[in-house]
Design a protein around this motif. Structure first.
Motif, short mmCIF file in Angstrom:
data_model
loop_
_atom_site.label_atom_id
_atom_site.label_comp_id
_atom_site.label_asym_id
_atom_site.label_seq_id
_atom_site.Cartn_x
_atom_site.Cartn_y
_atom_site.Cartn_z
N SER A 127 71.01 32.85 23.70
CA SER A 127 71.91 33.07 24.83
C SER A 127 72.37 31.76 25.47
O SER A 127 71.84 30.68 25.20
CB SER A 127 71.22 33.92 25.89
N GLU A 128 73.34 31.87 26.35
CA GLU A 128 73.83 30.73 27.09
C GLU A 128 72.75 30.17 28.02
O GLU A 128 72.77 28.97 28.36
CB GLU A 128 75.06 31.14 27.90
N ASP A 129 71.80 31.00 28.41
CA ASP A 129 70.72 30.55 29.29
C ASP A 129 69.90 29.42 28.67
O ASP A 129 69.27 28.64 29.39
CB ASP A 129 69.78 31.72 29.63
N ALA A 130 69.89 29.34 27.33
CA ALA A 130 69.07 28.33 26.64
C ALA A 130 69.89 27.13 26.17
O ALA A 130 69.47 26.39 25.28
CB ALA A 130 68.37 28.98 25.44
N ARG A 131 71.05 26.93 26.78
CA ARG A 131 71.95 25.87 26.32
C ARG A 131 71.37 24.46 26.43
O ARG A 131 71.82 23.54 25.75
CB ARG A 131 73.26 25.94 27.11
N TRP A 132 70.35 24.28 27.28
CA TRP A 132 69.77 22.96 27.50
C TRP A 132 68.48 22.76 26.71
O TRP A 132 67.76 21.80 26.91
CB TRP A 132 69.53 22.75 29.00
N ILE A 133 68.21 23.67 25.78
CA ILE A 133 67.01 23.58 24.95
C ILE A 133 67.44 23.36 23.50
O ILE A 133 68.11 24.21 22.91
CB ILE A 133 66.15 24.86 25.03
N THR A 134 67.06 22.24 22.92
CA THR A 134 67.34 22.01 21.51
C THR A 134 66.29 21.08 20.93
O THR A 134 65.71 20.24 21.63
CB THR A 134 68.76 21.45 21.30
N GLY A 135 66.02 21.25 19.66
CA GLY A 135 65.00 20.45 18.98
C GLY A 135 63.59 20.83 19.38
O GLY A 135 62.64 20.10 19.10
N ARG A 148 74.07 28.75 17.80
CA ARG A 148 72.61 28.73 17.89
C ARG A 148 71.98 28.88 16.50
O ARG A 148 72.40 29.75 15.72
CB ARG A 148 72.09 29.87 18.77
N ILE A 149 70.98 28.05 16.21
CA ILE A 149 70.16 28.20 15.01
C ILE A 149 68.72 28.32 15.47
O ILE A 149 68.23 27.48 16.23
CB ILE A 149 70.31 26.99 14.06
N ILE A 150 68.05 29.37 15.02
CA ILE A 150 66.66 29.63 15.42
C ILE A 150 65.83 29.82 14.16
O ILE A 150 66.10 30.71 13.35
CB ILE A 150 66.58 30.87 16.32
N ASN A 151 64.83 28.97 13.99
CA ASN A 151 63.96 29.02 12.82
C ASN A 151 62.62 29.66 13.20
O ASN A 151 61.97 29.21 14.15
CB ASN A 151 63.73 27.60 12.28
N ARG A 173 78.41 19.04 18.80
CA ARG A 173 79.16 20.30 18.78
C ARG A 173 78.58 21.34 19.73
O ARG A 173 79.05 22.47 19.79
CB ARG A 173 79.20 20.88 17.36
N GLY A 174 77.54 20.96 20.47
CA GLY A 174 76.92 21.89 21.40
C GLY A 174 76.09 22.96 20.73
O GLY A 174 75.73 23.96 21.35
N ILE A 175 75.76 22.76 19.46
CA ILE A 175 74.94 23.72 18.72
C ILE A 175 73.47 23.37 18.93
O ILE A 175 73.06 22.23 18.71
CB ILE A 175 75.28 23.69 17.22
N THR A 176 72.68 24.34 19.36
CA THR A 176 71.25 24.10 19.55
C THR A 176 70.48 24.59 18.34
O THR A 176 70.86 25.56 17.68
CB THR A 176 70.72 24.79 20.81
N VAL A 177 69.37 23.92 18.06
CA VAL A 177 68.50 24.28 16.94
C VAL A 177 67.06 24.25 17.44
O VAL A 177 66.60 23.23 17.96
CB VAL A 177 68.65 23.30 15.76
N ASN A 178 66.37 25.36 17.32
CA ASN A 178 65.01 25.46 17.84
C ASN A 178 64.10 26.22 16.88
O ASN A 178 64.57 27.02 16.07
CB ASN A 178 65.01 26.15 19.20
N THR A 179 62.81 25.96 17.01
CA THR A 179 61.78 26.66 16.25
C THR A 179 60.97 27.55 17.18
O THR A 179 60.58 27.12 18.26
CB THR A 179 60.83 25.66 15.56
N ILE A 180 60.70 28.77 16.74
CA ILE A 180 59.76 29.64 17.44
C ILE A 180 58.59 29.90 16.50
O ILE A 180 58.78 30.32 15.36
CB ILE A 180 60.44 30.96 17.89
N HIS A 212 65.93 17.44 13.26
CA HIS A 212 66.95 16.64 12.58
C HIS A 212 68.34 17.26 12.71
O HIS A 212 69.32 16.55 13.00
CB HIS A 212 66.57 16.45 11.11
N PHE A 213 68.45 18.58 12.53
CA PHE A 213 69.74 19.22 12.71
C PHE A 213 70.11 19.32 14.19
O PHE A 213 71.29 19.35 14.53
CB PHE A 213 69.76 20.60 12.04
N ALA A 214 69.12 19.39 15.06
CA ALA A 214 69.41 19.42 16.50
C ALA A 214 70.14 18.15 16.90
O ALA A 214 71.13 18.19 17.66
CB ALA A 214 68.12 19.57 17.30
#
Length: 255
Positions: free
Chosen positions: A235-243, A143-146, A183-190, A175-177
């Protein structure tokens, strides 16, 4: 068993305020947390004491951001700390929280080139190269969270340079998302609104009341509320959220 048991995390700028709350929350869910700080070692030690007092695990990593060699110094400490505690330098969660801000009330025409460059060095360049360097350590499904700001969506003239630097930071996310999805890595902005980060201004009731009017809930946010959103994304709960760009401003951007 917490949601993040056996996970490892790096939270930049976690010696105080929002970063401290995020580090505490991730640790409470079972993660081993690298508590990053730039200069205030005593504050960082207090974060670590709070984490350990709640039964969590963590370690300190020092690196001033926005200066030459910052990423290298950060990852030397991070990799050493991870190997000492887990036997390997593997990272599951990266939270780009550290940031610099323009002084309140500074008119756009008063921003100097030095101030402008500093904002971009800390808020944009450092997170980009931290993400770049982390790619070799991040586990699949990581997980990457900006952490950004509502000022990228709402005009605040005395924060224009800061908003520009955070707007550029947000571009890491889509872009990174796309780049890391295989690789199943999610990247999101808060994106945050006015949040009590422990600064002295939040001890002045009259000012707090004025700031509260910007939120749909007519109050300022708490660092813990931000930490809850970050922890969900980690968390695993957010596995379907990226970008995604997630507004965690308490309705500040509703108008």
């Amino acid at each position: 068993m917490g949601k993040l048991t056996n996970k490892t995390a790096l939270v930049t700028g976690s010696s105080r305020g929002i970063g401290r709350a995020v580090a505490q929350r991730l640790a409470a869910e079972g993660a081993l947390v690298a508590v990053h700080y730039g200069s205030n070692e005593e504050a960082a030690k207090e974060t670590l004491r709070l984490i350990e007092g709640d039964g969590g695990r963590g370690f300190l990593v020092r690196a001033a951001l926005g200066v030459p060699g910052d990423t290298h110094e950060l990852f030397l400490g991070l990799e050493r700390g991870l190997k000492e505690r887990t036997g390997e330098a593997s990272l599951d969660i990266l939270v780009n929280n550290a940031g610099a801000q323009t002084a309140a009330g500074l008119a756009p025409e008063e921003v100097t080139t030095e101030e402008f460059d500093h904002l971009f060095a800390v808020n944009t360049r450092a997170p980009f190269f931290i993400v770049q360097r982390a790619l070799g350590l991040l586990s699949d499904g990581g997980r990457i969270i900006n952490v950004s700001s509502g000022t990228t969506r709402v005009a605040v003239p005395d924060q224009v340079a800061y908003a520009m630097s955070k707007g550029a930071l947000e571009q890491i996310t889509p872009h990174f998302a796309r780049h890391l999805a295989p690789r199943g890595i999610t990247v999101n902005t808060i994106a945050l609104g006015i949040t009590d980060n422990g600064s002295p201004v939040f001890d002045v009731p009259e000012i707090v009341e004025q700031m509260a009017q910007f939120s749909a809930f007519k109050r300022v946010g708490t660092a813990g509320e931000v930490a809850d959103v970050v922890t969900f994304l980690a968390s695993e709960d957010a596995r379907w959220i990226t970008g995604a760009f997630i507004d965690a401003s308490g309705g500040t951007m509703l108008g």
